[in-house]
Design a protein around this motif. Structure first.
Motif, PDB file in Angstrom:
ATOM      1  N   LEU A 183       0.837  -1.205   0.000  1.00  0.00           N
ATOM      2  CA  LEU A 183       0.000   0.000   0.000  1.00  0.00           C
ATOM      3  C   LEU A 183       0.871   1.254   0.000  1.00  0.00           C
ATOM      4  O   LEU A 183       0.567   2.233  -0.701  1.00  0.00           O
ATOM      5  CB  LEU A 183      -0.919  -0.004   1.222  1.00  0.00           C
ATOM      6  CG  LEU A 183      -1.867   1.195   1.339  1.00  0.00           C
ATOM      7  CD1 LEU A 183      -2.827   1.254   0.161  1.00  0.00           C
ATOM      8  CD2 LEU A 183      -2.631   1.147   2.660  1.00  0.00           C
ATOM      9  N   SER A 184       1.966   1.228   0.760  1.00  0.00           N
ATOM     10  CA  SER A 184       2.855   2.385   0.814  1.00  0.00           C
ATOM     11  C   SER A 184       3.414   2.714  -0.565  1.00  0.00           C
ATOM     12  O   SER A 184       3.466   3.886  -0.969  1.00  0.00           O
ATOM     13  CB  SER A 184       3.993   2.116   1.800  1.00  0.00           C
ATOM     14  OG  SER A 184       4.915   3.180   1.820  1.00  0.00           O
ATOM     15  N   LEU A 187       0.608   4.158  -2.853  1.00  0.00           N
ATOM     16  CA  LEU A 187       0.276   5.548  -2.540  1.00  0.00           C
ATOM     17  C   LEU A 187       1.400   6.484  -2.989  1.00  0.00           C
ATOM     18  O   LEU A 187       1.135   7.614  -3.411  1.00  0.00           O
ATOM     19  CB  LEU A 187       0.014   5.692  -1.040  1.00  0.00           C
ATOM     20  CG  LEU A 187      -1.230   4.953  -0.525  1.00  0.00           C
ATOM     21  CD1 LEU A 187      -1.386   5.162   0.974  1.00  0.00           C
ATOM     22  CD2 LEU A 187      -2.488   5.415  -1.257  1.00  0.00           C
ATOM     23  N   ALA A 190       1.059   6.940  -6.693  1.00  0.00           N
ATOM     24  CA  ALA A 190      -0.168   7.685  -6.995  1.00  0.00           C
ATOM     25  C   ALA A 190       0.029   9.186  -6.833  1.00  0.00           C
ATOM     26  O   ALA A 190      -0.742   9.976  -7.390  1.00  0.00           O
ATOM     27  CB  ALA A 190      -1.313   7.210  -6.093  1.00  0.00           C
ATOM     28  N   ARG A 191       1.055   9.575  -6.074  1.00  0.00           N
ATOM     29  CA  ARG A 191       1.318  11.003  -5.874  1.00  0.00           C
ATOM     30  C   ARG A 191       2.118  11.618  -7.024  1.00  0.00           C
ATOM     31  O   ARG A 191       2.349  12.836  -7.048  1.00  0.00           O
ATOM     32  CB  ARG A 191       2.048  11.221  -4.540  1.00  0.00           C
ATOM     33  CG  ARG A 191       1.138  11.006  -3.327  1.00  0.00           C
ATOM     34  CD  ARG A 191       1.812  11.461  -2.034  1.00  0.00           C
ATOM     35  NE  ARG A 191       2.873  10.552  -1.622  1.00  0.00           N
ATOM     36  CZ  ARG A 191       2.708   9.522  -0.799  1.00  0.00           C
ATOM     37  NH1 ARG A 191       1.502   9.255  -0.306  1.00  0.00           N
ATOM     38  NH2 ARG A 191       3.734   8.757  -0.449  1.00  0.00           N
ATOM     39  N   ARG A 222      -8.342  -0.753   1.069  1.00  0.00           N
ATOM     40  CA  ARG A 222      -7.591   0.348   1.679  1.00  0.00           C
ATOM     41  C   ARG A 222      -7.084   1.332   0.630  1.00  0.00           C
ATOM     42  O   ARG A 222      -7.057   2.545   0.859  1.00  0.00           O
ATOM     43  CB  ARG A 222      -6.444  -0.218   2.512  1.00  0.00           C
ATOM     44  CG  ARG A 222      -6.917  -0.955   3.771  1.00  0.00           C
ATOM     45  CD  ARG A 222      -5.825  -1.803   4.387  1.00  0.00           C
ATOM     46  NE  ARG A 222      -4.717  -0.988   4.882  1.00  0.00           N
ATOM     47  CZ  ARG A 222      -3.573  -1.502   5.313  1.00  0.00           C
ATOM     48  NH1 ARG A 222      -3.383  -2.815   5.294  1.00  0.00           N
ATOM     49  NH2 ARG A 222      -2.621  -0.717   5.771  1.00  0.00           N
ATOM     50  N   LEU A 223      -6.711   0.816  -0.527  1.00  0.00           N
ATOM     51  CA  LEU A 223      -6.264   1.700  -1.599  1.00  0.00           C
ATOM     52  C   LEU A 223      -7.419   2.572  -2.073  1.00  0.00           C
ATOM     53  O   LEU A 223      -7.250   3.786  -2.268  1.00  0.00           O
ATOM     54  CB  LEU A 223      -5.707   0.875  -2.761  1.00  0.00           C
ATOM     55  CG  LEU A 223      -5.167   1.674  -3.949  1.00  0.00           C
ATOM     56  CD1 LEU A 223      -3.942   2.488  -3.545  1.00  0.00           C
ATOM     57  CD2 LEU A 223      -4.830   0.741  -5.121  1.00  0.00           C
ATOM     58  N   ALA A 226      -8.086   5.306   0.380  1.00  0.00           N
ATOM     59  CA  ALA A 226      -7.048   6.336   0.395  1.00  0.00           C
ATOM     60  C   ALA A 226      -7.064   7.199  -0.858  1.00  0.00           C
ATOM     61  O   ALA A 226      -6.626   8.352  -0.825  1.00  0.00           O
ATOM     62  CB  ALA A 226      -5.670   5.691   0.553  1.00  0.00           C
ATOM     63  N   LEU A 227      -7.559   6.651  -1.966  1.00  0.00           N
ATOM     64  CA  LEU A 227      -7.560   7.373  -3.237  1.00  0.00           C
ATOM     65  C   LEU A 227      -8.986   7.664  -3.692  1.00  0.00           C
ATOM     66  O   LEU A 227      -9.335   7.475  -4.860  1.00  0.00           O
ATOM     67  CB  LEU A 227      -6.810   6.572  -4.309  1.00  0.00           C
ATOM     68  CG  LEU A 227      -5.339   6.279  -4.045  1.00  0.00           C
ATOM     69  CD1 LEU A 227      -4.723   5.514  -5.210  1.00  0.00           C
ATOM     70  CD2 LEU A 227      -4.549   7.562  -3.773  1.00  0.00           C
ATOM     71  N   ARG A 230     -10.106   8.977  -7.267  1.00  0.00           N
ATOM     72  CA  ARG A 230      -9.144   8.646  -8.315  1.00  0.00           C
ATOM     73  C   ARG A 230      -9.649   7.440  -9.111  1.00  0.00           C
ATOM     74  O   ARG A 230     -10.339   6.566  -8.576  1.00  0.00           O
ATOM     75  CB  ARG A 230      -7.777   8.307  -7.712  1.00  0.00           C
ATOM     76  CG  ARG A 230      -7.045   9.474  -7.074  1.00  0.00           C
ATOM     77  CD  ARG A 230      -6.510  10.455  -8.089  1.00  0.00           C
ATOM     78  NE  ARG A 230      -5.494   9.860  -8.956  1.00  0.00           N
ATOM     79  CZ  ARG A 230      -4.191   9.817  -8.664  1.00  0.00           C
ATOM     80  NH1 ARG A 230      -3.733  10.314  -7.517  1.00  0.00           N
ATOM     81  NH2 ARG A 230      -3.331   9.278  -9.514  1.00  0.00           N
TER      82      ARG A 230
END
Length: 356
Positions: A183-184, A187, A190-191, A222-223, A226-227, A230
């Motif tokens: 996940l880290s 993310l 994704a930035r 979880r993704l 968090a997004l 998107r």
């Protein structure tokens, strides 16, 4: 035609493409990333558009048991190829539409090429000249840094692609052995300043399929949380491969558990990995079957699908042309061949009709 008129025309074409997909009903593959686990065969795929918005459905319950697959009630409607129109740089579903190409870390990085990358920023110029609309580029790897791989070099490629009018989708292959680390990295990529992010779902590093499915559902839920907002792509192992060719590859794949988390589906419909005697070494048949099964398994005949064919240096130009026909026949939103480096000049010409 001025810029605004061109953008409006592009948006109208994408909207028409999405509507045609809604009217449609809804082979196995070598891995997307060359270093990923190989499949074994055991038996004989800024402007606002009117495309569907990303899913906002709440995550499902913890059960990962997929629902029964419904029968196909109608054959996919054949559609005409759209004229070549350059879409403006935009995110959302349009980022996955049209003509794409793929690059992995074994081509563009220093780390995984022993300092001899074969793909760099100048290749974006060539992609543009070939008609490519979206570059799908691997932006992280489990044995690399806990974040973006070689960000300076990667950003140079992304910026050059954007300067050439090419959209960029970054992707990563999670092993699911450490969901937090996966996940880290997702993310982090994704930035980046890109139009899309996609998850390559194929690893069997977690040997127990039930545990693997539960971890995939957890990561995907979880993704998505968090997004929010998107557009996330799921690069899935081809369902024809999992359900027909090798049912032991990932039994009980959690389609229902991850369906709300992804907006577009990219099955790895690599007919080149199929034995000719199996009947699946067919650029048309294998792609069509994977698109149909993806939509059936999602219980969504209008699911946006972008099939990936491949491998380029194992395919023929005639097979690639058959893949292009399959993309149109299934009203898929786009298509591509894995990968950029192994695609031959005549194959590029055969794929021009993929442009939207």
């Amino acid at each position: 035609m001025d810029r605004r008129a061109r953008w409006l025309l592009a948006a109208a074409l994408v909207a028409a493409m999405a509507l045609s997909a809604c009217g449609a009903a809804v082979n196995s593959a070598l891995p997307l990333e060359r270093a990923a686990v190989a499949e074994t065969t055991t038996t004989s795929s800024t402007t606002t558009t009117t495309l569907p918005p990303p899913s906002t459905t709440s995550p499902p319950s913890s059960s990962t048991t997929p629902r029964p697959r419904p029968a196909v009630t109608a054959a996919p409607r054949r559609v005409q190829a759209k004229p070549a129109v350059r879409l403006p740089l935009t995110g959302g579903l349009a980022a996955y539409a049209g003509f794409g190409t793929w690059v992995d870390v074994f081509d563009w990085t220093n780390q995984w090429t022993n300092g001899n990358p074969t793909v760099g920023p100048a290749d974006a110029d060539r992609m543009a000249s070939l008609g490519v609309q979206t570059l799908y580029i691997q932006a992280a790897r489990v044995d690399g840094p806990n974040g973006v791989a070689e960000p300076d070099r990667l950003n140079a490629i992304i910026q050059r692609a954007h300067a050439d009018g090419i959209r960029v989708v970054v992707w990563y292959l999670p092993t699911l052995t450490d969901v937090n680390a996966d996940l880290s990295r997702l993310l982090a990529i994704a930035r980046l300043g890109v139009e899309g992010v996609a998850v390559d779902i194929e690893s069997r590093d977690v040997s127990d399929p039930n545990d693997r499915s539960a971890r995939l559902v957890d990561l995907s839920n979880r993704l998505r949380a968090a997004l929010s907002g998107r557009t996330i792509g799921a690069i899935v192992f081809p369902p024809t491969g999992m359900e027909v060719v090798n049912p032991s590859y990932w039994p009980g794949f959690p389609w229902a558990g991850i369906a709300p988390d992804y907006d577009v589906w990219l099955p790895m419909a690599y007919w080149t990995g199929r034995d000719p005697s199996s009947g699946w070494h067919d650029g048309y048949k294998y792609v069509v079957d994977n698109v149909e099964r993806t939509r059936n398994d999602l219980h969504n005949p209008a699911a946006p699908v972008h099939p990936i064919g491949g491998i380029g240096d194992k395919a023929t130009t005639a097979e690639v042309a058959d893949m292009v026909r399959a993309v149109a026949a299934t009203a898929s939103i786009g298509g591509s061949l894995y990968d950029y480096r192994t695609t031959t000049p005549d194959m590029w010409s055969a794929m021009r009709p993929l442009r939207r």
